[in-house]
Write an enzyme that holds these catalytic residues in place. Structure first.
Site, short mmCIF file in Angstrom:
data_model
loop_
_atom_site.label_atom_id
_atom_site.label_comp_id
_atom_site.label_asym_id
_atom_site.label_seq_id
_atom_site.Cartn_x
_atom_site.Cartn_y
_atom_site.Cartn_z
N ASN A 99 0.71 -1.18 0.05
CA ASN A 99 -0.01 0.01 -0.02
C ASN A 99 0.82 1.37 0.01
O ASN A 99 0.69 2.38 -0.70
CB ASN A 99 -0.94 0.24 1.33
CG ASN A 99 -2.01 -0.77 1.20
OD1 ASN A 99 -2.70 -1.13 -0.02
ND2 ASN A 99 -2.65 -1.36 2.12
N HIS A 119 -3.03 2.25 -2.83
CA HIS A 119 -3.97 1.48 -2.34
C HIS A 119 -4.75 0.87 -3.49
O HIS A 119 -5.20 -0.55 -3.27
CB HIS A 119 -4.98 2.19 -1.41
CG HIS A 119 -4.54 2.63 0.01
ND1 HIS A 119 -4.69 1.76 0.84
CD2 HIS A 119 -3.81 3.80 0.54
CE1 HIS A 119 -4.10 2.29 2.08
NE2 HIS A 119 -3.75 3.61 1.62
N ASP A 124 -5.56 -3.16 -3.31
CA ASP A 124 -6.92 -3.64 -3.62
C ASP A 124 -6.67 -4.74 -4.58
O ASP A 124 -7.47 -5.88 -4.82
CB ASP A 124 -7.83 -2.79 -4.19
CG ASP A 124 -8.08 -1.81 -3.01
OD1 ASP A 124 -7.81 -2.02 -1.75
OD2 ASP A 124 -8.80 -0.84 -3.09
N GLU A 137 -6.10 -7.45 5.42
CA GLU A 137 -5.57 -8.49 4.48
C GLU A 137 -5.34 -9.78 5.08
O GLU A 137 -4.91 -10.75 4.56
CB GLU A 137 -4.06 -8.02 4.26
CG GLU A 137 -3.19 -8.29 5.43
CD GLU A 137 -2.98 -6.74 6.13
OE1 GLU A 137 -2.08 -6.57 6.77
OE2 GLU A 137 -4.07 -6.23 6.24
#
Length: 225
Positions: free
Chosen positions: A106, A111, A115, A141
């Site tokens: 991240n 991000h 994702d 996660e």
């Protein structure tokens, strides 16, 4: 004579009402057709409402990012499967997995890439499980897989195959993400490692963190610590 009336709700065809044996007399047949159209409207509305309720139900139990079940569904299912395992005296294994160094993904790539990594791993999880297994995004996660009628040894073997699939997944194109992604796994079996939902999860979670401490990208079964 026959009559087909489409079932339409919100401009979407949801079915077809097919009638046979309509009256030969024109006036009576017109009445039957009007009744059929009215009935079709009611059926279409009922079908549309049923589909909407099912869609809302699925939204309430699915994680929108990964498409896996959410934590609420997992906790409900775990309690139900534990009760079934007690009745049937059958094993029940829980696998907890956590993406290694996910914060670095991240922070280093954004991000959106994080994702994408989670979606990729979720897809690999879906491909690896049986129809009776339940895969969920527990939070962040961390994912969990509930394996009914599965002893720890077999669950650990299957977790190892999934670990290898994740580690061997091709990197994201154009340098959009890290070259490799790995995950750590903890595996526990009911009732050997926990007599209830909370204890079973704690046992699998402890095994997971043991895998982290030993260098990540590995599967640890409860009792190995």
């Amino acid at each position: 004579m026959r009559l087909c009336v489409p079932l339409v709700t919100q401009d979407e065809l949801v079915g077809m009402l097919h009638l046979e044996g309509l009256a030969a007399q024109a006036k009576l047949r017109d009445e039957q057709e009007q009744l059929a159209v009215s009935l079709a409207e009611q059926l279409a509305l009922a079908l549309g409402n049923a589909r909407l309720r099912e869609s809302l139900r699925r939204q309430s139990v699915l994680d929108p990012l990964t498409g896996l079940f959410n934590r609420r569904y997992f906790e409900e299912t775990l309690r139900r499967e534990l009760a079934r395992s007690r009745r049937m005296a059958s094993p029940l294994s829980l696998v907890v997995l956590d993406v290694d160094h996910f914060k670095r993904v991240n922070d280093g790539y954004g991000h959106a890439t994080g994702d994408a990594v989670l979606r990729t791993i979720a897809q690999l999880v879906r491909q690896s499980i049986r129809d009776c297994d339940v895969a969920c995004r527990y939070g962040g996660e961390e994912l969990v897989i509930l394996m009914p009628d599965c002893a720890q040894q077999d669950a650990a073997r299957r977790a190892e195959a999934l670990r290898a699939d994740i580690a061997g997944a091709p990197p994201m194109p154009d340098g959009a993400g890290p070259d490799t992604i790995t995950a750590s796994f903890g595996v526990a079996e009911f009732p050997i490692h926990g007599p209830d939902a909370e204890a079973l999860f704690r046992a699998a979670d402890r095994a997971l963190y043991q895998a982290k401490r030993e260098g990540r990208n590995r599967v640890i079964a409860a009792g190995q610590q």
